[in-house]
Each structure stands twice: as structure tokens, then as C-alpha cells.
Design a protein around this motif. Structure first.
Motif, mmCIF file in Angstrom:
data_model
loop_
_atom_site.group_PDB
_atom_site.id
_atom_site.type_symbol
_atom_site.label_atom_id
_atom_site.label_comp_id
_atom_site.label_asym_id
_atom_site.label_seq_id
_atom_site.Cartn_x
_atom_site.Cartn_y
_atom_site.Cartn_z
ATOM 1 N N LYS A 37 0.951 -1.166 0.108
ATOM 2 C CA LYS A 37 0.033 0.055 0.019
ATOM 3 C C LYS A 37 0.961 1.330 0.126
ATOM 4 O O LYS A 37 1.432 1.595 1.113
ATOM 5 C CB LYS A 37 -0.817 0.038 1.138
ATOM 6 C CG LYS A 37 -2.129 -0.712 1.037
ATOM 7 C CD LYS A 37 -3.143 -0.674 2.306
ATOM 8 C CE LYS A 37 -4.190 0.093 1.667
ATOM 9 N NZ LYS A 37 -5.125 0.322 2.684
ATOM 10 N N ALA A 38 1.130 1.650 -1.230
ATOM 11 C CA ALA A 38 1.706 2.886 -1.398
ATOM 12 C C ALA A 38 1.015 4.003 -1.798
ATOM 13 O O ALA A 38 0.988 4.040 -3.350
ATOM 14 C CB ALA A 38 2.987 2.640 -2.142
ATOM 15 N N THR A 79 2.742 9.138 2.569
ATOM 16 C CA THR A 79 3.671 10.136 2.319
ATOM 17 C C THR A 79 3.264 11.305 3.036
ATOM 18 O O THR A 79 4.168 12.106 3.661
ATOM 19 C CB THR A 79 3.593 10.575 0.867
ATOM 20 O OG1 THR A 79 3.850 9.427 -0.273
ATOM 21 C CG2 THR A 79 4.710 11.574 0.237
ATOM 22 N N LEU A 80 2.009 11.887 3.164
ATOM 23 C CA LEU A 80 1.573 12.987 3.828
ATOM 24 C C LEU A 80 1.922 12.539 5.502
ATOM 25 O O LEU A 80 2.255 13.461 6.135
ATOM 26 C CB LEU A 80 0.214 13.330 3.545
ATOM 27 C CG LEU A 80 -0.076 13.910 2.385
ATOM 28 C CD1 LEU A 80 -1.682 13.985 2.035
ATOM 29 C CD2 LEU A 80 0.570 14.966 1.839
ATOM 30 N N GLU A 81 1.683 11.442 5.978
ATOM 31 C CA GLU A 81 2.065 11.254 7.262
ATOM 32 C C GLU A 81 3.445 11.284 7.403
ATOM 33 O O GLU A 81 3.725 11.962 8.720
ATOM 34 C CB GLU A 81 1.575 9.609 7.515
ATOM 35 C CG GLU A 81 0.203 9.473 7.917
ATOM 36 C CD GLU A 81 -0.222 8.078 8.285
ATOM 37 O OE1 GLU A 81 0.944 7.307 8.622
ATOM 38 O OE2 GLU A 81 -1.375 7.632 8.280
ATOM 39 N N GLY A 82 4.265 11.157 6.456
ATOM 40 C CA GLY A 82 5.712 11.145 6.847
ATOM 41 C C GLY A 82 6.001 12.784 6.801
ATOM 42 O O GLY A 82 6.810 13.222 7.694
ATOM 43 N N PHE A 83 5.413 13.339 5.886
ATOM 44 C CA PHE A 83 5.633 15.070 6.135
ATOM 45 C C PHE A 83 4.997 15.710 7.261
ATOM 46 O O PHE A 83 5.432 16.721 7.960
ATOM 47 C CB PHE A 83 4.936 15.607 4.998
ATOM 48 C CG PHE A 83 5.699 15.615 3.584
ATOM 49 C CD1 PHE A 83 7.009 16.246 3.518
ATOM 50 C CD2 PHE A 83 5.236 14.962 2.651
ATOM 51 C CE1 PHE A 83 8.044 15.947 2.470
ATOM 52 C CE2 PHE A 83 5.816 14.659 1.379
ATOM 53 C CZ PHE A 83 7.331 15.294 1.279
#
Length: 140
Positions: free
Chosen positions: A96-97, A102-106
Motif C-alpha cells: 500500500k503505497a 507520504t503525507l503522514e511522513g511530512f
């Protein structure tokens, strides 16, 4: 500057892919040794490579240096051809990419300023700094 930034963007995808493959090639047990060996190899070639290149350039000329550089890629291609991964590597994997991760990482980087600053510095160096340094010819 454009090509340097483009090269840096390519490295941002290539390096994590290569490092992920390293885990599968050596296994988790030997991973620390493999990373240390890889780092030693990369850093020693940054010192030894220009020295050997300078000696070859002085004695044989630029044409032979380019020929030897081109031939050195044959060894890399041979090594890549000899890599054999376990059969389960080729099995389809559900990953699941999506943009949510990605937004959680930011968001995490925003809530942790020290890590955010470090990642920002690495991003700047990755996009322009290292690529610029490795691709820009030295002044005479």
C-alpha cells in the motif's frame, strides 16, 4: 544546475531501491557488515579514483582513461547478471503505497523539527549539492 538537480532527483529514487535490495542480497544477519563495507568502498573510491585517474591521464592520455572507464562497466554488468535472488523475491507483493503514507511522513517531520531540519538538509544536498559536486569539472 538543471542537470545537477535532475541527477539528484534520480538518486533520490535509485539509492533507496539499491539499499532495499542490499537487505535481500545479504540478509539481515550480515546487513551491518554489508553497509560498512559499502560505505568504505564508496568513500575510498572518492579518494583513490581521482588519484589513479590522474596518473593514467598523465601517462596514457584522456582517450585511454575513457576506454578504461567504459570497460569497467563490463564488470558491473557481469556482477549484475550473476545476482540470484530467492524465488520469493519475484512473487507479487501487496504494497500500500499511496499519498496517505507520504503525507503522514511530512506531518511527522513537521512535528519533529530536528528531524525535519536534517531531512531538509539531506533533500537540498541530494537534489543539488552532491550531484553538483560530482558532475562539475574542477577548475584548472
Amino acid at each position: 544546475m538543471f542537470f545537477s538537480a535532475l541527477w539528484g532527483l534520480c538518486i533520490t529514487f535509485e539509492m533507496p531501491a539499491r539499499q532495499t535490495l542490499m537487505v535481500e542480497l545479504v540478509g539481515k544477519k550480515d546487513l551491518v557488515n554489508a553497509i560498512a563495507l559499502n560505505s568504505a568502498m564508496v568513500n575510498s573510491t572518492r579518494v583513490i579514483g581521482p588519484a589513479v585517474g590522474g596518473i593514467l591521464l598523465a601517462f596514457f592520455g584522456a582517450g585511454w582513461c575513457f576506454l578504461l572507464d567504459a570497460l569497467s562497466y563490463l564488470a558491473v554488468l557481469y556482477a549484475l547478471r550473476k545476482i540470484r535472488l530467492p524465488a520469493d523475491h519475484y512473487a507479487p507483493k501487496k504494497v500500500k503505497a499511496d499519498w496517505k503514507y507520504t503525507l503522514e511522513g511530512f506531518k511527522y517531520l513537521r512535528t519533529n523539527p530536528i528531524i525535519g531540519q536534517a531531512v531538509t538538509m539531506l533533500f537540498i544536498m541530494g537534489v543539488g549539492g552532491w550531484a553538483y559536486l560530482s558532475n562539475y569539472p574542477p577548475s584548472p
